[in-house]
Scaffold this active site. Structure first.
Site, PDB file in Angstrom:
ATOM      1  N   ASP A  29       0.862  -1.184   0.000  1.00  0.00           N
ATOM      2  CA  ASP A  29       0.000   0.000   0.000  1.00  0.00           C
ATOM      3  C   ASP A  29       0.901   1.238   0.000  1.00  0.00           C
ATOM      4  O   ASP A  29       1.875   1.310   0.740  1.00  0.00           O
ATOM      5  CB  ASP A  29      -0.900  -0.009   1.239  1.00  0.00           C
ATOM      6  CG  ASP A  29      -2.028   0.996   1.145  1.00  0.00           C
ATOM      7  OD1 ASP A  29      -3.190   0.571   1.152  1.00  0.00           O
ATOM      8  OD2 ASP A  29      -1.745   2.222   1.060  1.00  0.00           O
ATOM      9  N   ILE A  30       0.567   2.202  -0.844  1.00  0.00           N
ATOM     10  CA  ILE A  30       1.410   3.397  -1.010  1.00  0.00           C
ATOM     11  C   ILE A  30       1.438   4.242   0.266  1.00  0.00           C
ATOM     12  O   ILE A  30       2.409   4.954   0.521  1.00  0.00           O
ATOM     13  CB  ILE A  30       0.936   4.222  -2.243  1.00  0.00           C
ATOM     14  CG1 ILE A  30       2.033   5.141  -2.738  1.00  0.00           C
ATOM     15  CG2 ILE A  30      -0.316   5.002  -1.964  1.00  0.00           C
ATOM     16  CD1 ILE A  30       3.176   4.445  -3.394  1.00  0.00           C
ATOM     17  N   GLU A  88     -12.243   3.472  -1.226  1.00  0.00           N
ATOM     18  CA  GLU A  88     -11.468   4.385  -2.075  1.00  0.00           C
ATOM     19  C   GLU A  88     -11.279   3.846  -3.489  1.00  0.00           C
ATOM     20  O   GLU A  88     -11.447   4.571  -4.461  1.00  0.00           O
ATOM     21  CB  GLU A  88     -10.104   4.643  -1.411  1.00  0.00           C
ATOM     22  CG  GLU A  88      -9.236   5.644  -2.130  1.00  0.00           C
ATOM     23  CD  GLU A  88      -7.831   5.750  -1.523  1.00  0.00           C
ATOM     24  OE1 GLU A  88      -7.670   5.541  -0.301  1.00  0.00           O
ATOM     25  OE2 GLU A  88      -6.896   6.031  -2.295  1.00  0.00           O
ATOM     26  N   HIS A  93     -10.113  -5.832  -2.984  1.00  0.00           N
ATOM     27  CA  HIS A  93      -8.775  -6.045  -2.429  1.00  0.00           C
ATOM     28  C   HIS A  93      -8.845  -6.343  -0.950  1.00  0.00           C
ATOM     29  O   HIS A  93      -9.792  -5.958  -0.266  1.00  0.00           O
ATOM     30  CB  HIS A  93      -7.862  -4.837  -2.687  1.00  0.00           C
ATOM     31  CG  HIS A  93      -8.411  -3.526  -2.212  1.00  0.00           C
ATOM     32  ND1 HIS A  93      -9.368  -2.827  -2.909  1.00  0.00           N
ATOM     33  CD2 HIS A  93      -8.139  -2.794  -1.115  1.00  0.00           C
ATOM     34  CE1 HIS A  93      -9.658  -1.708  -2.259  1.00  0.00           C
ATOM     35  NE2 HIS A  93      -8.930  -1.668  -1.152  1.00  0.00           N
ATOM     36  N   HIS A  95      -6.582  -5.974   2.620  1.00  0.00           N
ATOM     37  CA  HIS A  95      -5.441  -5.341   3.282  1.00  0.00           C
ATOM     38  C   HIS A  95      -4.823  -6.344   4.260  1.00  0.00           C
ATOM     39  O   HIS A  95      -5.538  -6.932   5.075  1.00  0.00           O
ATOM     40  CB  HIS A  95      -5.889  -4.129   4.116  1.00  0.00           C
ATOM     41  CG  HIS A  95      -6.462  -2.980   3.355  1.00  0.00           C
ATOM     42  ND1 HIS A  95      -5.739  -1.848   3.069  1.00  0.00           N
ATOM     43  CD2 HIS A  95      -7.694  -2.768   2.838  1.00  0.00           C
ATOM     44  CE1 HIS A  95      -6.505  -0.981   2.415  1.00  0.00           C
ATOM     45  NE2 HIS A  95      -7.701  -1.521   2.264  1.00  0.00           N
TER      46      HIS A  95
HETATM   47  P1  5GP Z   1      -9.854   1.213   0.246  1.00  0.00           P
HETATM   48  O1  5GP Z   1     -10.405   1.172  -1.150  1.00  0.00           O
HETATM   49  O2  5GP Z   1      -9.671  -0.156   0.840  1.00  0.00           O
HETATM   50  O3  5GP Z   1     -10.655   2.129   1.136  1.00  0.00           O
HETATM   51  O4  5GP Z   1      -8.407   1.876   0.182  1.00  0.00           O
HETATM   52  C1  5GP Z   1      -7.565   1.700  -0.929  1.00  0.00           C
HETATM   53  C2  5GP Z   1      -6.131   1.583  -0.491  1.00  0.00           C
HETATM   54  O5  5GP Z   1      -5.324   1.619  -1.652  1.00  0.00           O
HETATM   55  C3  5GP Z   1      -5.639   2.694   0.443  1.00  0.00           C
HETATM   56  O6  5GP Z   1      -5.071   2.132   1.614  1.00  0.00           O
HETATM   57  C4  5GP Z   1      -4.626   3.460  -0.399  1.00  0.00           C
HETATM   58  O7  5GP Z   1      -3.515   3.941   0.357  1.00  0.00           O
HETATM   59  C5  5GP Z   1      -4.202   2.437  -1.435  1.00  0.00           C
HETATM   60  N1  5GP Z   1      -3.868   3.039  -2.709  1.00  0.00           N
HETATM   61  C6  5GP Z   1      -4.603   3.958  -3.395  1.00  0.00           C
HETATM   62  N2  5GP Z   1      -3.997   4.283  -4.545  1.00  0.00           N
HETATM   63  C7  5GP Z   1      -2.842   3.568  -4.583  1.00  0.00           C
HETATM   64  C8  5GP Z   1      -1.792   3.476  -5.534  1.00  0.00           C
HETATM   65  O8  5GP Z   1      -1.775   4.138  -6.576  1.00  0.00           O
HETATM   66  N3  5GP Z   1      -0.781   2.616  -5.247  1.00  0.00           N
HETATM   67  C9  5GP Z   1      -0.766   1.867  -4.100  1.00  0.00           C
HETATM   68  N4  5GP Z   1       0.290   1.046  -3.910  1.00  0.00           N
HETATM   69  N5  5GP Z   1      -1.742   1.925  -3.183  1.00  0.00           N
HETATM   70  C10 5GP Z   1      -2.771   2.767  -3.420  1.00  0.00           C
END
Ligand code: 5GP
Length: 130
Positions: A29-30, A88, A93, A95
């Site tokens: 995760d970035i 987001e 996915h 975590h």
């Molecule tokens: P969620 O969709 O589970 O709420 O969060 C998406 C996750 O993807 C977040 O923890 C965010 O930091 C990560 N994320 C979003 N964009 C990118 C990206 O471009 N690269 C990476 N490696 N992680 C990302």
């Protein structure tokens, strides 16, 4: 329009890759909540984890289990915590987070680590992936 995760999987957007098979991809995760925070995604673009077919869902979880074992070996921690949010990025996915306390699962505490540290972490997890 491909999701950001599909663009990562295709290599269009760079990532700290951990592992890949025919149907799955894992990368850091970035903005890690804890160092070693890893995302495990199906290559197939399905927005919501629980919309995956039973077989795709099971295969993703089994791949995540292998990734979690590598994370646990690579990063000193008590457990690898698992969570699903998906608010987001509309691409299913999981975590995986190395944790020592319940507070380590707090998604309000995201960080940015230097690129060299991210690459070092990714390399260590990769080396432990079986
Ligand atoms: P969620 O969709 O589970 O709420 O969060 C998406 C996750 O993807 C977040 O923890 C965010 O930091 C990560 N994320 C979003 N964009 C990118 C990206 O471009 N690269 C990476 N490696 N992680 C990302």
């Amino acid at each position: 329009m491909p999701t950001i995760f599909s663009r990562i999987i295709s290599g269009e957007i760079p990532s700290y890759k951990i592992a890949e098979d025919e149907n799955h991809f894992a990368f850091l995760d970035i903005n890690p909540v804890t160092p070693g925070h890893t995302l495990v995604v199906p290559k197939k673009e399905v927005s919501y984890l629980f919309d995956l077919s039973d077989s795709d869902y099971t295969a993703l979880q089994l791949f995540a289990k292998r990734v979690a074992a590598a994370v646990e070996k690579a990063i000193p921690c008590k457990r690898v915590g698992v969570t699903v949010i998906g608010l987001e990025v509309p691409h299913a996915h999981i975590h995986l987070l190395p944790i020592n306390t319940e507070a380590d699962m707090d998604f309000h505490h995201k960080q940015t680590l230097p690129a060299e540290r991210m690459e070092e972490i990714a390399a260590t997890i990769r080396a432990n992936f079986k």
